[in-house]
Design a protein around this motif. Structure first.
Motif, PDB file in Angstrom:
ATOM      1  N   PHE A 111      27.517  38.237  67.070  1.00 23.54           N
ATOM      2  CA  PHE A 111      28.432  38.195  65.929  1.00 23.54           C
ATOM      3  C   PHE A 111      27.850  38.920  64.713  1.00 23.54           C
ATOM      4  N   ILE A 112      26.537  38.824  64.514  1.00 21.02           N
ATOM      5  CA  ILE A 112      25.926  39.534  63.389  1.00 21.02           C
ATOM      6  C   ILE A 112      25.994  41.041  63.608  1.00 21.02           C
ATOM      7  N   LEU A 113      25.800  41.495  64.858  1.00 22.37           N
ATOM      8  CA  LEU A 113      25.976  42.908  65.173  1.00 22.37           C
ATOM      9  C   LEU A 113      27.401  43.358  64.866  1.00 22.37           C
ATOM     10  N   THR A 114      28.380  42.496  65.145  1.00 25.08           N
ATOM     11  CA  THR A 114      29.780  42.812  64.849  1.00 25.08           C
ATOM     12  C   THR A 114      30.017  42.876  63.345  1.00 25.08           C
ATOM     13  N   VAL A 115      29.425  41.941  62.618  1.00 31.65           N
ATOM     14  CA  VAL A 115      29.533  41.934  61.156  1.00 31.65           C
ATOM     15  C   VAL A 115      28.910  43.199  60.566  1.00 31.65           C
ATOM     16  N   MET A 116      27.794  43.633  61.137  1.00 28.95           N
ATOM     17  CA  MET A 116      27.136  44.848  60.657  1.00 28.95           C
ATOM     18  C   MET A 116      28.009  46.078  60.880  1.00 28.95           C
ATOM     19  N   ALA A 117      28.779  46.097  61.980  1.00 26.94           N
ATOM     20  CA  ALA A 117      29.712  47.203  62.224  1.00 26.94           C
ATOM     21  C   ALA A 117      30.824  47.185  61.179  1.00 26.94           C
ATOM     22  N   PHE A 118      31.311  46.010  60.845  1.00 25.25           N
ATOM     23  CA  PHE A 118      32.328  45.881  59.784  1.00 25.25           C
ATOM     24  C   PHE A 118      31.776  46.346  58.445  1.00 25.25           C
ATOM     25  N   ASP A 119      30.516  45.991  58.176  1.00 25.81           N
ATOM     26  CA  ASP A 119      29.862  46.410  56.930  1.00 25.81           C
ATOM     27  C   ASP A 119      29.782  47.930  56.843  1.00 25.81           C
ATOM     28  N   ARG A 120      29.385  48.597  57.929  1.00 29.31           N
ATOM     29  CA  ARG A 120      29.305  50.066  57.943  1.00 29.31           C
ATOM     30  C   ARG A 120      30.689  50.692  57.786  1.00 29.31           C
ATOM     31  N   CYS A 121      31.699  50.040  58.358  1.00 22.65           N
ATOM     32  CA  CYS A 121      33.067  50.535  58.244  1.00 22.65           C
ATOM     33  C   CYS A 121      33.528  50.513  56.786  1.00 22.65           C
ATOM     34  N   VAL A 122      33.249  49.421  56.101  1.00 26.58           N
ATOM     35  CA  VAL A 122      33.623  49.310  54.681  1.00 26.58           C
ATOM     36  C   VAL A 122      32.839  50.310  53.845  1.00 26.58           C
ATOM     37  N   ALA A 123      31.532  50.466  54.122  1.00 29.48           N
ATOM     38  CA  ALA A 123      30.682  51.378  53.353  1.00 29.48           C
ATOM     39  C   ALA A 123      31.155  52.826  53.446  1.00 29.48           C
ATOM     40  N   ILE A 124      31.634  53.212  54.623  1.00 26.18           N
ATOM     41  CA  ILE A 124      32.042  54.607  54.828  1.00 26.18           C
ATOM     42  C   ILE A 124      33.498  54.837  54.419  1.00 26.18           C
ATOM     43  N   CYS A 125      34.362  53.862  54.692  1.00 33.57           N
ATOM     44  CA  CYS A 125      35.794  54.043  54.417  1.00 33.57           C
ATOM     45  C   CYS A 125      36.182  53.672  52.984  1.00 33.57           C
ATOM     46  N   LYS A 126      35.458  52.725  52.380  1.00 32.02           N
ATOM     47  CA  LYS A 126      35.763  52.290  51.009  1.00 32.02           C
ATOM     48  C   LYS A 126      34.483  52.287  50.165  1.00 32.02           C
ATOM     49  N   PRO A 127      33.840  53.447  49.994  1.00 29.15           N
ATOM     50  CA  PRO A 127      32.537  53.472  49.306  1.00 29.15           C
ATOM     51  C   PRO A 127      32.592  53.000  47.850  1.00 29.15           C
ATOM     52  N   LEU A 128      33.703  53.270  47.147  1.00 25.35           N
ATOM     53  CA  LEU A 128      33.808  52.895  45.738  1.00 25.35           C
ATOM     54  C   LEU A 128      34.010  51.394  45.552  1.00 25.35           C
ATOM     55  N   HIS A 129      34.573  50.747  46.561  1.00 28.93           N
ATOM     56  CA  HIS A 129      34.832  49.303  46.476  1.00 28.93           C
ATOM     57  C   HIS A 129      33.877  48.488  47.356  1.00 28.93           C
ATOM     58  N   TYR A 130      32.843  49.163  47.884  1.00 28.34           N
ATOM     59  CA  TYR A 130      31.958  48.529  48.868  1.00 28.34           C
ATOM     60  C   TYR A 130      31.305  47.252  48.334  1.00 28.34           C
ATOM     61  N   MET A 131      30.672  47.330  47.170  1.00 27.26           N
ATOM     62  CA  MET A 131      29.953  46.172  46.633  1.00 27.26           C
ATOM     63  C   MET A 131      30.891  45.051  46.193  1.00 27.26           C
ATOM     64  N   ILE A 132      32.139  45.399  45.892  1.00 28.38           N
ATOM     65  CA  ILE A 132      33.123  44.359  45.536  1.00 28.38           C
ATOM     66  C   ILE A 132      33.582  43.630  46.800  1.00 28.38           C
ATOM     67  N   ILE A 133      33.873  44.427  47.853  1.00 25.53           N
ATOM     68  CA  ILE A 133      34.328  43.818  49.112  1.00 25.53           C
ATOM     69  C   ILE A 133      33.206  43.030  49.771  1.00 25.53           C
ATOM     70  N   MET A 134      32.019  43.645  49.842  1.00 27.04           N
ATOM     71  CA  MET A 134      30.882  43.007  50.520  1.00 27.04           C
ATOM     72  C   MET A 134      29.975  42.321  49.493  1.00 27.04           C
ATOM     73  N   LEU A 141      29.490  33.982  53.836  1.00 29.43           N
ATOM     74  CA  LEU A 141      30.569  33.416  54.654  1.00 29.43           C
ATOM     75  C   LEU A 141      30.591  34.050  56.049  1.00 29.43           C
ATOM     76  N   LEU A 142      30.321  35.353  56.108  1.00 25.58           N
ATOM     77  CA  LEU A 142      30.285  36.040  57.402  1.00 25.58           C
ATOM     78  C   LEU A 142      29.122  35.548  58.264  1.00 25.58           C
ATOM     79  N   VAL A 143      27.958  35.325  57.635  1.00 28.02           N
ATOM     80  CA  VAL A 143      26.805  34.781  58.374  1.00 28.02           C
ATOM     81  C   VAL A 143      27.102  33.352  58.829  1.00 28.02           C
ATOM     82  N   LEU A 144      27.723  32.562  57.954  1.00 33.06           N
ATOM     83  CA  LEU A 144      28.104  31.189  58.317  1.00 33.06           C
ATOM     84  C   LEU A 144      29.100  31.200  59.471  1.00 33.06           C
TER      85      LEU A 144
END
Length: 311
Positions: A111-134, A141-144
């Motif tokens: 699940f953490i590997l899956t979360v990391m893929a989501f994190d990379r997706c947000v970083a590349i697709c929404k770079p300007l909003h990355y720190m707000i989203i993540m 909450l994602l780790v929990l």
């Protein structure tokens, strides 16, 4: 249940009865386990004592390193201890504990590997909003959610095994307690249990595979509109994660996404997701990541210089 269970321990047949192969396995597992501990502890300590800890990707990587230590420690220490002694037995309670802990920490890692893929997706697709989203609250909450998912999966698998009667034989054709080899020695028809185990594992594997595949399809689609330099940088960042996912998921899918049965090849494939993949994870995440290597140099050089100054 006690009246049906006459067996107090199981005999693990291991990888081979050949003495030379056992010596090789002992050296290999010992070196591998030391590499896993040292590599993951280096990553964990370096992230926790540097500014990288405040970046979501490295925050998740620190949790992945911790899970790698816990997951491998479910199997490897006992294996290393038993090989030179020639002892291959495991008590019933320790066998049940091993099954629960392997599935618990293993699924959290997935699940953490899956979360990391989501994190990379947000970083590349929404770079300007990355720190707000993540933000840190969402990361927590994602780790929990990963821990909760691991608990639900492991409890469901464990509940199907704990009620099975075992009255002999007690030999398990594996080097640790796994579900399918245990189903083979149970004193009852285990077809329905096997189907439920496959369905449970299959659902987890299918959902995580769809999420991982979808994340990287979106990433590749987004990269089409970026410059060649931007594409190289993004793919370099994602390359380490993809390598780890392939090493871990490939053998795991073969082991659990199939009809409930045991094969001689199972033990070889199990080596990949219990020893080999966790052993290479720290190397993959450090050698291919300049930020990680810089952070490690800075943290450990400061520690060495501060100790020398203090002495």
């Amino acid at each position: 249940m006690e009246s049906q269970r006459n067996i107090s321990e199981f005999i693990l047949l291991g990888l081979s009865c050949n003495q030379n192969i056992q010596i090789f396995c002992f050296v290999f597992f010992l070196l591998g386990y030391v590499a896993i501990l040292v590599g993951n502890l280096l990553i964990l300590t370096s992230i926790r004592h540097s500014a990288l800890f405040h970046q979501p990707m490295y925050y998740f990587l620190s949790h992945l390193s911790f899970m790698g230590i816990c997951y491998t420690s479910c199997v490897t220490p006992k294996l290393i201890r038993d090989l030179p002694l020639g002892r291959k037995s495991i008590s019933y309670s320790n066998c049940m504990l091993q099954i629960f802990s392997i599935h618990f920490f293993g699924i959290i890692e997935v699940f953490i590997l899956t979360v990391m893929a989501f994190d990379r997706c947000v970083a590349i697709c929404k770079p300007l909003h990355y720190m707000i989203i993540m933000n840190r609250t969402r990361c927590n909450l994602l780790v929990l959610a990963a821990w909760t998912g691991g608990a639900i999966h492991s409890f469901s698998q464990f509940s199907m095994i704990i009620h099975l009667p075992f009255c002999g034989p007690n030999e398990i054709d594996h080097y640790y307690c796994d579900i399918f080899p245990l189903l083979k020695v149970a004193c009852t028809d285990t077809y329905i249990t096997g189907v439920l185990v496959v369905a449970n594992s299959g659902m987890v594997a299918f959902v995580t595979f769809v999420l991982l595949f979808g994340s990287y399809v979106i990433i590749l689609f987004t990269l089409r509109n970026q410059s060649a330099e931007g594409r190289c940088k993004a793919l370099s960042t994602c390359g380490s994660h993809i390598t780890v996912v392939v090493l871990f998921f490939g053998p795991s899918i073969f082991a659990y996404l199939r009809p409930p049965a045991t094969y001689p090849e199972d033990k070889i494939f199990a080596l990949f997701y219990t020893i080999i993949a966790p052993m290479f994870n720290p190397l993959i995440y450090t050698l291919r990541n300049t930020e990680m290597t810089k952070a490690m140099r800075k943290v450990w050089c400061e520690k060495i210089f501060s100790e020398e100054k203090h002495n």
